[in-house]
Design a protein around this motif. Structure first.
Motif, short mmCIF file in Angstrom:
data_model
loop_
_atom_site.label_atom_id
_atom_site.label_comp_id
_atom_site.label_asym_id
_atom_site.label_seq_id
_atom_site.Cartn_x
_atom_site.Cartn_y
_atom_site.Cartn_z
N VAL A 114 -1.41 42.96 2.07
CA VAL A 114 -0.01 42.96 2.51
C VAL A 114 0.28 44.32 3.13
O VAL A 114 0.30 45.34 2.45
CB VAL A 114 0.94 42.66 1.33
N ASP A 133 3.03 45.06 5.17
CA ASP A 133 4.46 45.36 5.23
C ASP A 133 5.20 44.45 4.26
O ASP A 133 4.87 43.26 4.13
CB ASP A 133 5.03 45.13 6.64
N ARG A 134 6.18 45.02 3.62
CA ARG A 134 7.03 44.25 2.71
C ARG A 134 8.45 44.76 2.88
O ARG A 134 8.69 45.97 2.81
CB ARG A 134 6.55 44.44 1.26
N ILE A 183 7.33 39.38 4.32
CA ILE A 183 6.09 40.16 4.21
C ILE A 183 5.25 39.94 5.46
O ILE A 183 5.40 38.93 6.17
CB ILE A 183 5.24 39.77 2.97
N TRP A 209 0.98 40.30 6.45
CA TRP A 209 -0.31 40.51 5.82
C TRP A 209 -1.44 40.34 6.82
O TRP A 209 -1.30 39.73 7.87
CB TRP A 209 -0.51 39.56 4.64
N GLU A 218 2.19 35.23 -3.17
CA GLU A 218 3.14 36.05 -2.41
C GLU A 218 4.27 35.20 -1.84
O GLU A 218 5.44 35.59 -1.86
CB GLU A 218 2.41 36.78 -1.27
#
Length: 218
Positions: A7, A9-10, A15, A17, A51
């Motif tokens: 991942v 960016d969150r 998100i 990935w 996720e």
């Protein structure tokens, strides 16, 4: 050996990935919307569903680039949803081993409107933009990995589009974040990064091409 989910960016509502050790940095996204979670150009890996469960119920899978079929069929079948295609990508339906649906104007049930970037038999690409959420998703025309951007750019135009960047389609947008199909997204002053990428695309093209020539193929 199974691929490992990474991942990259969150943020509040989504998100992005990729897979570890993927030299192309193929990046996928999950966007939380009022309609549920929309999955964009997915690559699959163990742990992905965990996720997605954190974000909510999956509303659908969509492709934004004709070459980005990736694992869309597998992911769509697992979540019992069709692969949804923007109108410009309609011909891709014949290449899919999964139920396909088409949409026009905006991603179904959301405020993400479609922005047509390239539409010919060699390259069909659509971006998504939600002005209220400040999120722009561009699958290929711009990216952040070393194949797309120079050391002066946080976001760069695809090498093939460098001389004719999509300024008309993207130039008037003011995103708070830009999510791309190759590399991490841009979250810090994203609108400025986009303006710079489009405005300096031709000027920085020789540097990018020289950089590519010196980069070992992986």
């Amino acid at each position: 050996m199974s691929p490992t989910l990474d991942v990259v960016d969150r943020w509040d509502g989504g998100i992005s990935w990729t897979l570890e050790e993927d030299s192309m940095h193929r990046t996928s996204h999950a966007l939380g919307t009022d309609a549920g979670v929309w999955i964009i150009d997915p690559v699959d890996a163990p742990g992905l569903d965990d996720e997605l469960d954190e974000l909510g119920d999956v509303a659908g899978v969509t492709l934004l680039l004709d070459r980005h079929k990736r694992d869309s069929e597998v992911v769509a079948r697992r979540h019992d949803v069709p692969v949804s295609l923007p109108a410009a990508l309609g011909p891709v339906a014949d290449e899919l081993d999964a139920q396909a649906e088409r949409y026009a104007g905006s991603l179904p049930g959301t405020e993400f409107r479609t922005v047509r970037l390239t539409n010919n038999r060699f390259w069909r690409e659509v971006a998504l933009f939600d002005a209220d959420r400040g999120t722009l998703v561009v699958p290929e025309a711009v990216g952040t990995n070393e194949l797309f951007s120079t050391s002066d750019e946080r976001l760069g135009v695809h090498p093939v589009l460098r001389l004719f960047p999509p300024r008309q389609a993207l130039g008037g947008l003011e995103p708070e974040r830009v999510l791309v199909g190759h590399g991490p997204g841009v979250f810090d002053d994203a609108a400025a990064a986009l303006r710079y990428a489009l405005g300096n695309s031709r000027r920085n093209a020789p540097k990018l091409y020289a950089q590519a020539a010196l980069t070992p193929f992986k």
